[in-house]
Write a protein that holds these residues in place. Structure first.
Motif, mmCIF file in Angstrom:
data_model
loop_
_atom_site.group_PDB
_atom_site.id
_atom_site.type_symbol
_atom_site.label_atom_id
_atom_site.label_comp_id
_atom_site.label_asym_id
_atom_site.label_seq_id
_atom_site.Cartn_x
_atom_site.Cartn_y
_atom_site.Cartn_z
ATOM 1 N N SER A 192 42.685 57.289 41.715
ATOM 2 C CA SER A 192 42.418 58.158 42.850
ATOM 3 C C SER A 192 41.248 57.594 43.656
ATOM 4 O O SER A 192 40.560 58.319 44.362
ATOM 5 N N TYR A 193 41.045 56.286 43.479
ATOM 6 C CA TYR A 193 40.000 55.551 44.193
ATOM 7 C C TYR A 193 38.627 56.197 44.027
ATOM 8 O O TYR A 193 37.854 56.332 44.969
ATOM 9 N N ASN A 194 38.370 56.611 42.782
ATOM 10 C CA ASN A 194 37.091 57.208 42.369
ATOM 11 C C ASN A 194 36.794 58.552 43.027
ATOM 12 O O ASN A 194 35.665 59.057 42.920
ATOM 13 N N LYS A 195 37.786 59.163 43.649
ATOM 14 C CA LYS A 195 37.592 60.514 44.181
ATOM 15 C C LYS A 195 37.874 61.521 43.069
ATOM 16 O O LYS A 195 38.796 62.333 43.123
ATOM 17 N N VAL A 196 37.056 61.418 42.030
ATOM 18 C CA VAL A 196 37.236 62.190 40.802
ATOM 19 C C VAL A 196 35.894 62.766 40.387
ATOM 20 O O VAL A 196 34.839 62.295 40.822
ATOM 21 N N TYR A 197 35.928 63.782 39.522
ATOM 22 C CA TYR A 197 34.686 64.261 38.932
ATOM 23 C C TYR A 197 34.003 63.100 38.203
ATOM 24 O O TYR A 197 34.615 62.423 37.384
ATOM 25 N N GLY A 198 32.758 62.865 38.514
ATOM 26 C CA GLY A 198 32.017 61.772 37.916
ATOM 27 C C GLY A 198 32.087 60.490 38.720
ATOM 28 O O GLY A 198 31.266 59.583 38.513
ATOM 29 N N GLU A 199 33.074 60.359 39.602
ATOM 30 C CA GLU A 199 33.236 59.199 40.495
ATOM 31 C C GLU A 199 33.193 57.874 39.732
ATOM 32 O O GLU A 199 32.636 56.883 40.205
ATOM 33 N N ASN A 200 33.825 57.855 38.532
ATOM 34 C CA ASN A 200 33.756 56.641 37.714
ATOM 35 C C ASN A 200 35.048 56.470 36.920
ATOM 36 O O ASN A 200 35.106 56.787 35.730
ATOM 37 N N ALA A 292 41.345 66.134 33.743
ATOM 38 C CA ALA A 292 41.238 66.951 34.953
ATOM 39 C C ALA A 292 40.224 66.326 35.909
ATOM 40 O O ALA A 292 39.022 66.533 35.803
ATOM 41 N N TYR A 293 40.758 65.560 36.861
ATOM 42 C CA TYR A 293 39.908 64.773 37.746
ATOM 43 C C TYR A 293 39.554 65.503 39.027
ATOM 44 O O TYR A 293 38.646 65.102 39.745
ATOM 45 N N ARG A 294 40.273 66.593 39.318
ATOM 46 C CA ARG A 294 39.996 67.392 40.501
ATOM 47 C C ARG A 294 40.321 68.854 40.197
ATOM 48 O O ARG A 294 40.965 69.179 39.196
ATOM 49 N N PHE A 295 39.929 69.718 41.112
ATOM 50 C CA PHE A 295 40.083 71.159 40.948
ATOM 51 C C PHE A 295 41.533 71.579 40.712
ATOM 52 O O PHE A 295 41.825 72.500 39.937
ATOM 53 N N LYS A 296 42.491 70.889 41.347
ATOM 54 C CA LYS A 296 43.893 71.286 41.275
ATOM 55 C C LYS A 296 44.429 71.265 39.848
ATOM 56 O O LYS A 296 45.359 72.010 39.519
#
Length: 364
Positions: A192-200, A292-296
């Motif tokens: 997700s091109y680091n658009k995740v919780y933690g950005e890593n 779970a990388y994003r709210f959705k």
């Protein structure tokens, strides 16, 4: 009969395709044997202004995370302004800010969180306006519903429909040419091109690779697959981090949804980075672990009451969290099988209600 406009992201990933596929299947079931059926135009937001909206009988906001996205809400708003009916087909809200998630999840138990700051004035206006004028609003999950409530949207036509991807079925008729073990885990990975919780995502991949090495030592077969072509390079980077590859299969192409659902249906459980692999897993009654990388991801998990299977991607020891969830699922597998299929049956009825409303609307 005028055509229907179906608004979608159109990024050619399997999740968005699945939502459209579910819509088309539900709609076609109403017109079996009929020589007259509506044409469906899949439209991206930037194409909408070029259309004559009044040529459509209906504008549908498709599945995915399109609510609270100003350019999609603007399309609905424009349709409503010229009298074209609108419907929301299981869409939801998404966000990658960890504070947003913390506030909302805590707010379910501790009061109303202040989430106004996370939405622009334009989005709040468009949400309130479009939701009040839409024919029916089926939303993905309870957290999306909560957001609409907190933003003072009119809720009399709003209900939780679930993600429409859960309606899909596996293809049981074909030989999928995979040599599967009895203990098998389907693993979705991508980017997700680091658009995740933690950005890593790099740290996440290292932790996931370590957990997959451990699970192979326990006798599990691991199958890793993408749901988007852009995910494939990330899969090979993940495999390069794995020490143990003795019981590993890598699928290096995006499978059709029905074929993928069959593969997942043969698994003991699934571990998933992207959202829709979790939804596909629930569709066939297989428990999943959501990275779970994003709210959705929380929004959907709560819609089938299994938020305990979510691991936020900014936690400290992801490997330990994954292995703990695997053990928990192993001890409770039958509970999830029954629960997921019950929810699927309930969501099917809600989408039947939505599609019947659509049918009545386009025939007026």
């Amino acid at each position: 009969m005028k055509p229907i406009c179906y608004l979608s992201v159109g990024l050619d990933n399997l999740g968005d395709k699945a939502c459209l596929e579910a819509f088309l299947k539900k709609l076609s079931s109403l017109y079996q044997g009929s020589s007259v059926k509506p044409d469906i135009y899949q439209v991206l937001w930037y194409q909408f202004d070029k259309l004559n909206i009044q040529e459509f009988s209906l504008v549908v906001l498709g599945g995915g995370s399109l609510l609270a996205t100003s350019y999609y809400l603007k399309c609905l708003y424009q349709a409503q302004q010229v009298g074209v009916p609108t419907v929301i087909w299981g869409s939801g809200v998404d966000h990658s800010d960890p504070q947003f998630t913390d506030d909302l999840l805590a707010g379910r138990a501790e009061g109303v969180p202040d989430i106004e700051e996370f939405f622009t004035k334009k989005v709040k206006y468009l949400l309130r306006s479009t939701v009040s004028q839409v024919g029916l609003v089926g939303v993905r999950g309870p957290y999306t519903l909560k957001i609409l409530q907190l933003l003072d949207c009119q809720l009399d036509k709003v209900f939780i429909a679930g993600d429409s991807g859960i309606l899909l079925e596996p293809d049981l008729s074909r030989d999928n040419n995979l040599h599967l073990n009895e203990k098998m885990i389907m693993v979705n990975w991508g980017t997700s091109y680091n658009k995740v919780y933690g950005e890593n995502e790099e740290k996440l991949a290292v932790e996931l690779a370590g957990s997959l090495d451990h699970l192979q030592e326990e006798g599990y077969q691991i199958i890793i697959y993408p749901v988007w072509e852009q995910d494939i390079p990330a899969i090979f980077r993940l495999v390069d981090k794995m020490i143990n590859q003795d019981n590993l299969i890598v699928i290096n192409r995006v499978l059709p949804s029905s074929q993928l659902l069959w593969c997942i249906s043969q698994a003991s459980l699934s571990i998933n980075f992207k959202l829709h692999p979790c939804i596909f897993s629930a569709a066939v009654g297989v428990p999943f672990i959501s990275l779970a990388y994003r709210f959705k991801c929380f929004d959907f998990a709560e819609s089938v009451k299994c938020q305990e299977l979510c691991i936020r991607t900014d936690v400290c020891d992801i490997k330990k969290e994954i292995l703990d969830r695997v053990k928990y699922i192993r001890d409770n597998k039958n509970t999830y099988y029954n629960k997921f299929l019950q929810y699927k049956s309930g969501f099917n009825k809600k989408y039947d209600f939505l599609i019947e409303y659509i049918d009545e609307t386009i025939k007026k």
